[in-house]
Design a protein around this motif. Sequence first.
Motif, mmCIF file in Angstrom:
data_model
loop_
_atom_site.group_PDB
_atom_site.id
_atom_site.type_symbol
_atom_site.label_atom_id
_atom_site.label_comp_id
_atom_site.label_asym_id
_atom_site.label_seq_id
_atom_site.Cartn_x
_atom_site.Cartn_y
_atom_site.Cartn_z
ATOM 1 N N HIS A 1 -4.917 -13.420 5.470
ATOM 2 C CA HIS A 1 -5.585 -12.948 4.251
ATOM 3 C C HIS A 1 -5.435 -13.961 3.111
ATOM 4 O O HIS A 1 -6.312 -14.071 2.259
ATOM 5 N N GLN B 1 0.829 -1.209 0.000
ATOM 6 C CA GLN B 1 0.000 0.000 0.000
ATOM 7 C C GLN B 1 0.867 1.264 0.000
ATOM 8 O O GLN B 1 1.875 1.312 0.719
ATOM 9 N N ALA C 1 -0.911 -0.814 -4.174
ATOM 10 C CA ALA C 1 -2.308 -1.018 -3.771
ATOM 11 C C ALA C 1 -2.971 0.306 -3.372
ATOM 12 O O ALA C 1 -3.301 0.537 -2.208
ATOM 13 N N ILE D 1 -5.276 -11.075 -6.306
ATOM 14 C CA ILE D 1 -4.466 -12.280 -6.519
ATOM 15 C C ILE D 1 -5.095 -13.157 -7.608
ATOM 16 O O ILE D 1 -4.431 -13.590 -8.551
HETATM 17 N N1 TRP Z 1 -2.682 -6.358 2.375
HETATM 18 C C1 TRP Z 1 -1.322 -6.199 1.929
HETATM 19 C C2 TRP Z 1 -0.547 -5.449 3.015
HETATM 20 O O1 TRP Z 1 -1.086 -4.862 3.914
HETATM 21 C C3 TRP Z 1 -1.247 -5.439 0.626
HETATM 22 C C4 TRP Z 1 -1.924 -6.179 -0.470
HETATM 23 C C5 TRP Z 1 -3.073 -5.820 -1.097
HETATM 24 C C6 TRP Z 1 -1.500 -7.417 -1.039
HETATM 25 N N2 TRP Z 1 -3.398 -6.735 -2.044
HETATM 26 C C7 TRP Z 1 -2.467 -7.728 -2.044
HETATM 27 C C8 TRP Z 1 -0.422 -8.264 -0.814
HETATM 28 C C9 TRP Z 1 -2.370 -8.894 -2.806
HETATM 29 C C10 TRP Z 1 -0.330 -9.432 -1.590
HETATM 30 C C11 TRP Z 1 -1.301 -9.740 -2.559
HETATM 31 O O2 TRP Z 1 0.639 -5.418 2.956
#
Ligand code: TRP
Length: 344
Positions: free
Chosen positions: A162, A20, A51, A145
Amino acid sequence: MTDQAPAPYAGPERVLSGVQPTGDLHLGNYLGALVKFARLQHEIPTFIFVADMHAITVWQEPAKLKQQVREIAAAYLATGLDPKVATIFAQSAVPEHAELAWVFNCVARLGWLDRMTQFKDKAGKHKERESVGLYTYPVLQAADILVYKATKVPVGDDQKQHLELTRDIAQKFNNDFSAPGYFPLPEPLTQGPGARVMSLRDGTAKMSKSDPSDNSRINLTDDADAISQKVRKARTDPDPLPETMEGLEGRAEAKNLVTIYAALAGQSEAQVLAEFAGQGFGAFKPKLADLAVSVMGPIGGEMRRLLADPAEIDRILADGASRARELAAPTVAEVKKLVGYWAG
Ligand code: TRP
Ligand code: ADP
């Protein structure tokens, strides 16, 4: 009748990850994520994005967001991602992420999201005041993803939950829409000593952009003096380094510095202890500072050089987005058919 296991995903391997654009990147981001991106790009087709859609789940100053995106892109390039090898882009430039996220919002269950610890940590006691986007954040992550049918996701330890959710969504989608093996069940790549770098001020807290103390982290943009100062000021204890990792139990800060040394030197923690056992932090810290300066120092310099030419970064991101869309668009077209949407 026996139940047959559903057909597994049979498509190609792909790597995908993102960070991000919400503040200065630090040593934890570097060791937990960025170094792995640069390494993997030569092994498997690699997609790395910024992101910005995730960033706005908490307030971002609109006038600053584009520059924040460029800074992360510069960090990717400065840590070795090659735009001719990897596909580098901004999330908001590929609208297919949002389109797939809506479908996944209808696949994921509230009970699954209720378990997400990152939301609980970020929302604290006042979750009713947070954006709905912050709550469905992991659903958008699953779309990021799976829109590329990525199979490997290099991230720090904190993202494992996640990734589990992403697999649950993939599995339920494949099941609900009678499309066995359509989406892969992606794996997090968290191996290595840098998967969870701790704060330099508190060995029990994760090194994080949001820690109010700048001395708690080494930023990618810190110069040599700042890096050395922070290592020198890092919290430790008066005991010498032991011969084995077991000897570091209960010494969270000491353990963290050994782990950081190992990750930066590309060694195991055992190798580091074999070299430094019996020495105190008075001897170890200057060695760690030199190592950190030699690895991190050039990255900050390269970022500053790249950021002086924003047009070049924008060109790289535009090229990456059009390559990313070539892969994402057919997935969304297929998903629309599978779901039975009016518009295909
Ligand atoms: N959530 C991840 C973070 O906080 C950032 C992120 C968003 C991400 N989409 C993703 C990481 C897809 C890997 C794959 O760092
Ligand atoms: P932060 O937690 O500092 O806000 P992000 O959430 O933007 O960082 O994380 C970006 C990437 O860096 C993710 O893959 C995350 O797992 C990884 N990461 C973040 N903090 C650390 C850390 N302290 N140690 C290892 N990896 C980390």
